[in-house]
Scaffold this motif. Structure first.
Motif, mmCIF file in Angstrom:
data_model
loop_
_atom_site.group_PDB
_atom_site.id
_atom_site.type_symbol
_atom_site.label_atom_id
_atom_site.label_comp_id
_atom_site.label_asym_id
_atom_site.label_seq_id
_atom_site.Cartn_x
_atom_site.Cartn_y
_atom_site.Cartn_z
ATOM 1 N N ALA A 267 0.818 -1.213 0.000
ATOM 2 C CA ALA A 267 0.000 0.000 0.000
ATOM 3 C C ALA A 267 0.852 1.263 0.000
ATOM 4 O O ALA A 267 0.411 2.314 -0.464
ATOM 5 C CB ALA A 267 -0.916 -0.008 1.220
ATOM 6 N N ASP A 268 2.097 1.143 0.496
ATOM 7 C CA ASP A 268 2.953 2.318 0.620
ATOM 8 C C ASP A 268 4.126 2.359 -0.345
ATOM 9 O O ASP A 268 4.773 3.398 -0.476
ATOM 10 C CB ASP A 268 3.519 2.407 2.044
ATOM 11 N N ARG A 269 4.422 1.240 -1.018
ATOM 12 C CA ARG A 269 5.618 1.196 -1.859
ATOM 13 C C ARG A 269 5.413 0.256 -3.046
ATOM 14 O O ARG A 269 4.850 -0.828 -2.910
ATOM 15 C CB ARG A 269 6.834 0.739 -1.041
ATOM 16 N N ILE A 270 5.892 0.710 -4.197
ATOM 17 C CA ILE A 270 5.951 -0.146 -5.371
ATOM 18 C C ILE A 270 7.331 -0.003 -5.977
ATOM 19 O O ILE A 270 7.870 1.104 -6.063
ATOM 20 C CB ILE A 270 4.855 0.220 -6.412
ATOM 21 N N GLU A 271 7.937 -1.135 -6.338
ATOM 22 C CA GLU A 271 9.259 -1.115 -6.958
ATOM 23 C C GLU A 271 9.119 -1.476 -8.434
ATOM 24 O O GLU A 271 8.552 -2.511 -8.776
ATOM 25 C CB GLU A 271 10.203 -2.089 -6.244
#
Length: 226
Positions: free
Chosen positions: A44-48
């Protein structure tokens, strides 16, 4: 920074990792883009977004749009992706000038062009580029690097003028950043004078925040103690 969506390019590098971690700690959501591959699953807070060549406009567009789609919007872009080479102007490879222009200028240009439609819709859009103090006056062996980072400075100024009142665009100009790679290449230097990545990250994230809403077109020296 609470709830803001920030894209960080070069997010797997020494500075990128620190900026990403600091942004998350301040409550932001982070899209981490890098040339290196990544198998991390989105949260929900990070996408790589790994395996992205930002010198290619189509790849930049795809990565930025994926980040915007995942979070629903974008508020800031931090352009850290880049490269360095130490070569004299006469004895070095002319191809180095092209390579560093692509790594330092085109990555920032392509990411910015891709992000600007989303940032303009934010109402508080921010772009922060990483320039260099060494681009103000090039020393011996610094020609290709300084020329490319000077291009980043001029890109910053042009975008700031073109998007004034809609998106702020600024650049930080560090001296030598205290990283493991820099320590290994300059073993006899006084590391205590260098800029710590954490110090630089604080300045970068200030420029992405609401507190910097009146700052645009700035080339901000972050000299450390040099």
């Amino acid at each position: 920074m609470e709830g803001k969506v920030v894209i960080i390019t070069g997010a797997s590098g020494a500075l990128g990792k620190i900026v990403a971690a600091s942004a998350l700690a301040k409550g932001a959501k982070v899209a981490a883009i890098d040339h290196a591959a990544s198998a991390e699953k989105p949260t929900a807070d990070r996408i790589e977004l790994g395996g992205v060549d930002l010198t290619e406009p189509a790849q930049a567009n795809k990565a930025v749009d994926a980040a915007a789609s995942h979070f629903g919007r974008l508020d800031a872009l931090v352009n850290i992706a880049g490269g360095f080479a130490f070569e004299t102007a006469v004895d070095g490879d002319p191809k180095t000038w092209h390579r560093l222009y692509a790594l330092n200028v085109l990555t920032a240009l392509n990411a910015s062009r891709s992000a600007i439609p989303h940032l303009a819709a934010s109402g508080a859009g921010r772009i922060v580029n990483v320039g260099a103090m060494g681009a103000i006056a090039a020393g011996a062996g610094m020609g290709p690097y300084a020329a490319s980072k000077a291009g980043v400075h001029r890109l910053t100024e042009a975008l700031a003028a073109e998007w004034k009142g809609k998106i702020t665009v600024n650049a930080v100009l560090p001296s030598i950043i205290d990283t493991a790679a820099n320590r290994a290449s300059m073993k006899d230097a006084d590391f205590s004078k260098w800029v710590r990545p954490e110090e630089l990250a604080e300045v970068i994230l200030f420029l992405t925040s609401d507190a910097a809403s009146a700052v645009t077109g700035a080339l901000l020296p972050v000299n450390g103690r040099v």
